[in-house]
Structures are given as structure tokens and as C-alpha cells.
Motif scaffolding. Structure first.
Motif, PDB file in Angstrom:
ATOM      1  N   LYS A 260       0.812  -1.217   0.000  1.00  0.00           N
ATOM      2  CA  LYS A 260       0.000   0.000   0.000  1.00  0.00           C
ATOM      3  C   LYS A 260       0.849   1.271   0.000  1.00  0.00           C
ATOM      4  N   VAL A 261       2.026   1.181   0.639  1.00  0.00           N
ATOM      5  CA  VAL A 261       2.901   2.360   0.722  1.00  0.00           C
ATOM      6  C   VAL A 261       4.308   1.963   0.293  1.00  0.00           C
ATOM      7  N   PRO A 262       4.584   1.974  -0.999  1.00  0.00           N
ATOM      8  CA  PRO A 262       5.904   1.554  -1.479  1.00  0.00           C
ATOM      9  C   PRO A 262       6.947   2.677  -1.381  1.00  0.00           C
ATOM     10  N   HIS A 263       6.941   3.413  -0.250  1.00  0.00           N
ATOM     11  CA  HIS A 263       7.933   4.457  -0.032  1.00  0.00           C
ATOM     12  C   HIS A 263       9.126   3.870   0.695  1.00  0.00           C
ATOM     13  N   LEU A 264      10.314   4.350   0.390  1.00  0.00           N
ATOM     14  CA  LEU A 264      11.553   3.745   0.894  1.00  0.00           C
ATOM     15  C   LEU A 264      11.592   3.602   2.413  1.00  0.00           C
ATOM     16  N   PRO A 265      11.277   4.643   3.209  1.00  0.00           N
ATOM     17  CA  PRO A 265      11.346   4.475   4.674  1.00  0.00           C
ATOM     18  C   PRO A 265      10.425   3.366   5.183  1.00  0.00           C
ATOM     19  N   VAL A 266       9.221   3.275   4.587  1.00  0.00           N
ATOM     20  CA  VAL A 266       8.272   2.238   5.001  1.00  0.00           C
ATOM     21  C   VAL A 266       8.762   0.868   4.561  1.00  0.00           C
ATOM     22  N   VAL A 267       9.255   0.778   3.329  1.00  0.00           N
ATOM     23  CA  VAL A 267       9.755  -0.500   2.813  1.00  0.00           C
ATOM     24  C   VAL A 267      10.921  -0.999   3.654  1.00  0.00           C
ATOM     25  N   GLN A 268      11.796  -0.108   4.069  1.00  0.00           N
ATOM     26  CA  GLN A 268      12.937  -0.503   4.908  1.00  0.00           C
ATOM     27  C   GLN A 268      12.479  -1.063   6.243  1.00  0.00           C
ATOM     28  N   LEU A 269      11.478  -0.423   6.845  1.00  0.00           N
ATOM     29  CA  LEU A 269      10.944  -0.929   8.114  1.00  0.00           C
ATOM     30  C   LEU A 269      10.278  -2.290   7.919  1.00  0.00           C
ATOM     31  N   VAL A 270       9.537  -2.444   6.825  1.00  0.00           N
ATOM     32  CA  VAL A 270       8.879  -3.716   6.542  1.00  0.00           C
ATOM     33  C   VAL A 270       9.907  -4.820   6.355  1.00  0.00           C
ATOM     34  N   LEU A 271      10.991  -4.526   5.631  1.00  0.00           N
ATOM     35  CA  LEU A 271      12.036  -5.530   5.414  1.00  0.00           C
ATOM     36  C   LEU A 271      12.700  -5.931   6.732  1.00  0.00           C
ATOM     37  N   GLU A 272      12.910  -4.964   7.606  1.00  0.00           N
ATOM     38  CA  GLU A 272      13.489  -5.287   8.918  1.00  0.00           C
ATOM     39  C   GLU A 272      12.532  -6.171   9.710  1.00  0.00           C
ATOM     40  N   GLY A 273      11.228  -5.835   9.638  1.00  0.00           N
ATOM     41  CA  GLY A 273      10.241  -6.657  10.337  1.00  0.00           C
ATOM     42  C   GLY A 273      10.202  -8.074   9.805  1.00  0.00           C
ATOM     43  N   LYS A 274      10.269  -8.232   8.486  1.00  0.00           N
ATOM     44  CA  LYS A 274      10.264  -9.569   7.891  1.00  0.00           C
ATOM     45  C   LYS A 274      11.491 -10.371   8.295  1.00  0.00           C
ATOM     46  N   GLU A 275      12.614  -9.669   8.408  1.00  0.00           N
ATOM     47  CA  GLU A 275      13.845 -10.356   8.834  1.00  0.00           C
ATOM     48  C   GLU A 275      13.678 -10.918  10.240  1.00  0.00           C
ATOM     49  N   ARG A 276      13.060 -10.137  11.125  1.00  0.00           N
ATOM     50  CA  ARG A 276      12.827 -10.611  12.494  1.00  0.00           C
ATOM     51  C   ARG A 276      11.838 -11.772  12.507  1.00  0.00           C
ATOM     52  N   VAL A 277      10.821 -11.690  11.654  1.00  0.00           N
ATOM     53  CA  VAL A 277       9.835 -12.777  11.559  1.00  0.00           C
ATOM     54  C   VAL A 277      10.512 -14.074  11.142  1.00  0.00           C
ATOM     55  N   GLU A 278      11.409 -14.004  10.165  1.00  0.00           N
ATOM     56  CA  GLU A 278      12.103 -15.199   9.693  1.00  0.00           C
ATOM     57  C   GLU A 278      12.980 -15.803  10.777  1.00  0.00           C
ATOM     58  N   LYS A 279      13.633 -14.950  11.568  1.00  0.00           N
ATOM     59  CA  LYS A 279      14.480 -15.456  12.652  1.00  0.00           C
ATOM     60  C   LYS A 279      13.640 -16.163  13.710  1.00  0.00           C
ATOM     61  N   ILE A 280      12.479 -15.594  14.012  1.00  0.00           N
ATOM     62  CA  ILE A 280      11.590 -16.259  14.972  1.00  0.00           C
ATOM     63  C   ILE A 280      11.066 -17.566  14.397  1.00  0.00           C
ATOM     64  N   ARG A 281      10.734 -17.559  13.091  1.00  0.00           N
ATOM     65  CA  ARG A 281      10.223 -18.773  12.453  1.00  0.00           C
ATOM     66  C   ARG A 281      11.269 -19.892  12.490  1.00  0.00           C
ATOM     67  N   GLU A 282      12.517 -19.561  12.298  1.00  0.00           N
ATOM     68  CA  GLU A 282      13.577 -20.575  12.384  1.00  0.00           C
ATOM     69  C   GLU A 282      13.618 -21.206  13.758  1.00  0.00           C
ATOM     70  N   GLN A 283      13.472 -20.379  14.793  1.00  0.00           N
ATOM     71  CA  GLN A 283      13.478 -20.913  16.143  1.00  0.00           C
ATOM     72  C   GLN A 283      12.212 -21.712  16.447  1.00  0.00           C
ATOM     73  N   THR A 284      11.116 -21.321  15.812  1.00  0.00           N
ATOM     74  CA  THR A 284       9.855 -22.028  16.025  1.00  0.00           C
ATOM     75  C   THR A 284       9.937 -23.482  15.586  1.00  0.00           C
ATOM     76  N   GLN A 285      10.774 -23.750  14.585  1.00  0.00           N
ATOM     77  CA  GLN A 285      10.948 -25.127  14.109  1.00  0.00           C
ATOM     78  C   GLN A 285      11.548 -26.017  15.195  1.00  0.00           C
ATOM     79  N   ASN A 286      12.125 -25.401  16.253  1.00  0.00           N
ATOM     80  CA  ASN A 286      12.786 -26.163  17.295  1.00  0.00           C
ATOM     81  C   ASN A 286      11.971 -26.293  18.580  1.00  0.00           C
ATOM     82  N   ILE A 287      10.817 -25.613  18.659  1.00  0.00           N
ATOM     83  CA  ILE A 287      10.058 -25.651  19.910  1.00  0.00           C
ATOM     84  C   ILE A 287       8.836 -26.548  19.795  1.00  0.00           C
ATOM     85  N   GLU A 288       8.443 -27.082  20.936  1.00  0.00           N
ATOM     86  CA  GLU A 288       7.303 -28.009  20.959  1.00  0.00           C
ATOM     87  C   GLU A 288       5.994 -27.252  20.790  1.00  0.00           C
TER      88      GLU A 288
END
Length: 288
Positions: A260-288
Motif C-alpha cells: 500500500k505504501v511503497p515508499h523507501l522508509p516504510v519498505v525498509q521498516l517492513v524488510l526489517e520486520g520480515k527479517e525478524r519474523v524469519e528469525k523467529i520462524r527458524e526458532q519455532t521449528q525447534n520448539i514443541e
């Protein structure tokens, strides 16, 4: 929170028999139980599986139950007394009939076929049953402690990633406010639409552009999902599937915001958020 990886082992003597239980768990989407038990315990093998399922809900689980009789307890030497009696009777009759002399030597026993037999001792599995379950319980307890130790480390790392997600959502909220203010100032008026285009279609496109830039609703949902994710990590029951589902919701909101907002500052924040999501998802593969 518990990890899905760990190891536990316990052993004890049961009626002259050494029983050892080894349990190893690895990552798996569901509970995959692989049990290897002595054939003597076949009668209550399903009960063993039931006990394990009550304590472990997720992961690849390898359970080894080994049974070894103490030295001299597993086999027994048996004498065929009936055969020996017939042999002695026949020898005495032969001595009288043929007037033979000499004594019967015990050493001759070894030369008589099938007189001495080595047999396996029959196992009383019912008598060992209670002891087996106690050993299994000790092994599972050790496994759970190992999974809890690693789970605490995973939880700490995931909480760190969630803190970063909260920061990203706060910054996106600030951006949403700025974008909303800017859109109010630059909102397309009917006169502007008429001067730029006379068609209803162009007017609709202009209005849609204004609506497309408003990300306040997505940011509110994003913050709500991140807060819920943080609370889930504090639950004592298995949370792996819950965390995975909530990460999908967070990912969906981030995708919508960036589209919805393809502006650079917003896109950068979204990319950082996705990076954190992926790191949590990797750890989720290890928890019961």
C-alpha cells in the motif's frame, strides 16, 4: 516453552535383570514415535506408547528399551533325568547279563547325546512391568529437563526478536500518522478530478489511490499480533503451532503495508520486520 531436541536415559535392576531406557527427541512437525522394545515386553508395548504420548506432544522421538539378564541369570543348564535313568538301567542290565566289570564313570555323562541342555530362562514380563514404567518415567523426566533448558535459550532469543518487531511497529505507526496527514492535505477534490479527467473511471482511480495510502488499520493489527505473540511465549503448554500461526498473521500485515505504501522508509521498516519474523520462524521449528 520447551525445545523439541533433547536426550534422557535411565536404568535399573529388575529381578536380576538390567533394564535401560534411552529417549532421544528431534525436530518434527508432529509427534513421530519410534519405539524399540524387547519382545518380552510386547504385551504392554501399547501402554508404553500411551505414557509417552501423554508427556510428549511434538517431535521425532526415538525410544530404546534394552533388557539384559545378569550374568548366569539368562540361561539354565538342565539335566534330562529320565534319559539318564534309562541309560543307567540299560548299563546295569548289560553288566549283569554279560558279567561285565568296572564302575560307571560320571565323565561318561558328557558323551551321552542330549543329556545336558542349555535353555533360556522364561521371562516373567508381568513381574517386570512396574519396574519398566518407573525407569521409563525417569528417562522421560530427564528428557523434559533437557528440552526445558534449551527451550529457555530459544525463548530468550525469540523475545529479543519480538522486541525488535515492537519497535518496527511503533515506527510504522508513526509513518502511518505522517502519511495520513499528508493524504489529507493532498486529497483529490472533485474539481481536481474534473480538470484531470472527465471520466468516472479516472475519478475512481484517484480516490482509490488516497485509500490505498492509508495503512493505519494494518499497523493497528500488526501491533496487536506482535503483542499476542509476546504473550504466547509465556504459556506453559506447547506453543509451537500457535507461534507459527501468529507469525503468518504478522507477515500478512507487513506485506499489505509494503504494497500500500511503497515508499523507501516504510519498505525498509517492513524488510526489517520480515527479517525478524524469519528469525523467529527458524526458532519455532525447534520448539514443541
Amino acid at each position: 516453552m520447551k525445545s523439541m531436541t533433547g536426550y534422557g536415559e535411565a536404568s535399573s535392576q529388575i529381578r536380576g535383570t538390567r533394564v535401560t531406557v534411552q529417549v532421544r527427541s528431534l525436530n518434527h512437525r508432529h509427534l513421530d514415535l519410534q519405539l524399540r522394545a524387547p519382545r518380552e515386553y510386547l504385551s504392554f508395548e501399547e501402554e508404553i506408547r500411551k505414557v509417552i504420548r501423554q508427556k510428549i506432544s511434538r517431535g521425532r522421538l526415538d525410544v530404546f528399551i534394552n533388557r539384559s539378564a545378569a550374568k548366569g541369570q539368562g540361561r539354565r543348564l538342565e539335566l534330562d533325568e529320565q534319559l539318564l535313568g534309562e541309560y543307567l538301567t540299560t548299563v546295569r542290565q548289560a553288566k549283569r547279563k554279560y558279567q561285565l566289570t568296572g564302575d560307571f564313570s560320571v565323565s561318561l555323562l558328557y558323551s551321552i547325546p542330549d543329556l545336558l541342555q542349555v535353555r533360556e530362562v522364561e521371562v516373567n514380563a508381568a513381574a517386570e512391568r512396574e519396574g519398566v514404567f518407573k525407569i521409563l518415567d525417569h528417562a522421560l523426566t530427564k528428557l523434559e529437563r533437557a528440552r526445558e533448558r534449551e527451550g529457555r535459550q530459544l525463548k530468550s532469543d525469540m523475545q529479543s526478536q519480538i522486541r525488535h518487531l515492537k519497535r518496527v511497529s511503533v515506527l510504522l505507526e508513526s509513518r502511518a500518522g505522517e502519511i495520513g496527514t499528508r493524504l489529507q492535505k493532498t486529497r483529490v477534490t472533485p474539481r481536481d478530478r474534473e480538470s484531470s479527467s472527465r471520466t468516472d473511471r479516472d475519478a475512481s482511480d484517484a480516490a482509490n489511490w488516497v485509500l490505498k495510502g492509508d495503512i493505519n488499520e494494518e499497523v493497528v493489527r500488526l501491533k496487536s499480533h506482535v503483542e499476542a505473540l509476546s504473550r504466547v511465549l509465556g504459556e506453559r503448554e506447547p506453543v509451537g503451532k500457535k507461534v507459527d500461526f501468529m507469525l503468518q498473521e504478522v507477515q500478512r500485515e507487513l506485506n499489505t503495508i509494503s504494497s500500500k505504501v511503497p515508499h523507501l522508509p516504510v519498505v525498509q521498516l517492513v524488510l526489517e520486520g520480515k527479517e525478524r519474523v524469519e528469525k523467529i520462524r527458524e526458532q519455532t521449528q525447534n520448539i514443541e
